[in-house]
Design an enzyme around this catalytic site. Structure first.
Site, short mmCIF file in Angstrom:
data_model
loop_
_atom_site.label_atom_id
_atom_site.label_comp_id
_atom_site.label_asym_id
_atom_site.label_seq_id
_atom_site.Cartn_x
_atom_site.Cartn_y
_atom_site.Cartn_z
N LEU A 1 0.82 -1.21 0.00
CA LEU A 1 0.00 0.00 0.00
C LEU A 1 0.85 1.26 0.00
CD1 LEU A 1 -2.64 -1.07 2.68
CD2 LEU A 1 -2.53 -1.65 0.25
N ASP A 2 0.23 2.38 -0.37
CA ASP A 2 0.92 3.65 -0.32
C ASP A 2 0.11 4.65 0.49
OD1 ASP A 2 -1.12 4.61 -1.96
OD2 ASP A 2 0.15 4.80 -3.74
N VAL A 3 0.41 5.92 0.31
CA VAL A 3 -0.23 6.95 1.13
C VAL A 3 -1.76 6.92 1.03
CG1 VAL A 3 -0.07 8.70 -0.68
CG2 VAL A 3 -0.15 9.42 1.71
#
Lengths: 144, 144, 144, 144
Positions: free
Chosen positions: D15-17
């Protein structure tokens, strides 16, 4: 700001079994350049408005291998801005040879991070994405 | 559950300029194995309790290169559980040769994601981390 | 050169589910800083000698979360140089607060990439690793 | 083999931001599925022939966010095979909801890794890419 330039040096960890920059890694380099493209705006401008960039399509051509020690010059510019999406064109050139290594059209929407709805691109948001919005430290914000 | 086994096949994108699994990538493979280690618990068990695993130290030895096509057998086991932190020992062995490729001691704390405070490891949390907690679908939860 | 400084801006793709720089990603940031640390030498110096840096141990403390928009100041310095291995100390500090985010001791050997043997660290190799070797464009190479 | 299925569980490091699988990471997941797609052939088949897969274009649509704990079902199938390039269609569906998360058309060439020349796709190479080539352990190789 019409276009921006980001320079990235290719390191050993960018390469894969073929000793060139991996296809997925190239998208990280392009993402780095997109963050840089809008970096003259403070993160707070996006956070306070609850704006999030969400990529909906990437069409990327891998043209020429980027190798260890190469410096990539990534040019990013907005080439299309519609009612609900916009497209950045990104081209990564190897600085020593001038050869185009990879080029991508990155289409994104702006999401209202609270409601998860796609925002219409108009008003301040239009000005921000097109680089016409000018952020100033004293809080007054004017068009250039 | 005392220990778990995760198998990962090495692909072209795991390698770097030296044609072996990159040092940073190895930590992703170990993280994959840690998610797998606690996977018999549903994510909701952690989410509902607001528990987050936060790594505070990793001490990793790179012993023998992992190459394209190798299958890594990663064994993960809890080797230490203190009042506020716990340590997982992870060993990645190349299945064809039996050689130890890398080994890490991963020390983590459990964070209350709401208050951002480190949780004391006791009661249900102790049972979960040590694998003694048994999650059942009908909502009743008993020790094994 | 005793120590070097590398600055890295934290972007959305560096973060994980906890919204901080992921443990594995941190090792990439440290690797970036190590490439930068020896960048005053041309790649050809290593390639022509068939020298490869191979990491054998990393001991990394994660002290304080690095978040979106933070700038990390990574200081890298050689703290130990033995007969067959050397250790770089790397500290990543958040520039706005001065807080230490992560610190690693990275121990590596130099491999002869042709024979795959570990090289004794002496003579020119010692001078290169310790930064005493001075590379000049006209081919003459002298100690500083 | 007409099409293959690869299952990947989404973890915290994917996942990212925005708390969804990052756009670049998605290409790694698709690459994983491509390695898996041709995995019934031993690496030696490619190595001995000096064949390398080199991606020349990816056109990827990101349709619906893939989140922590989701299982992605990635279907890979060859949809086009030309004289010098071929295209794999890859679709990643979230298993719990059946929603299409991302879909990519990945166009690649086969490179002769010794001469760095693009190979014409015919004969044995055509049969391998289209899955008609049957590899047997005793060395005899027949079409299915």
């Amino acid at each position: 700001m019409d276009k921006s330039i980001t320079k990235i040096k290719i390191r050993g960890y960018h390469l894969d079994v073929y000793q060139h920059v991996n296809n997925a890694r190239f998208l990280e380099l392009f993402e780095e350049a997109r963050w840089s493209h809008y970096e003259h705006y403070p993160p707070s401008l996006f956070v306070d408005n609850g704006w999030g960039f969400v990529v909906v399509n990437i069409n990327v051509d891998y043209k020429y291998p980027a190798l260890l020690g190469n410096e990539l010059i990534i040019e990013t510019k907005l080439v299309k801005i519609g009612e609900r999406s916009a497209t950045l064109r990104q081209e990564a050139t190897i600085s020593s040879s001038g050869k185009l290594s990879a080029a991508a059209d990155v289409t994104f929407v702006m999401l209202d991070l609270n409601t998860k709805q796609v925002l219409p691109i108009k008003g301040k948001l239009f000005d921000v994405l097109s680089g016409k919005f000018q952020f100033t430290n004293n809080g007054s914000k004017n068009k250039k």
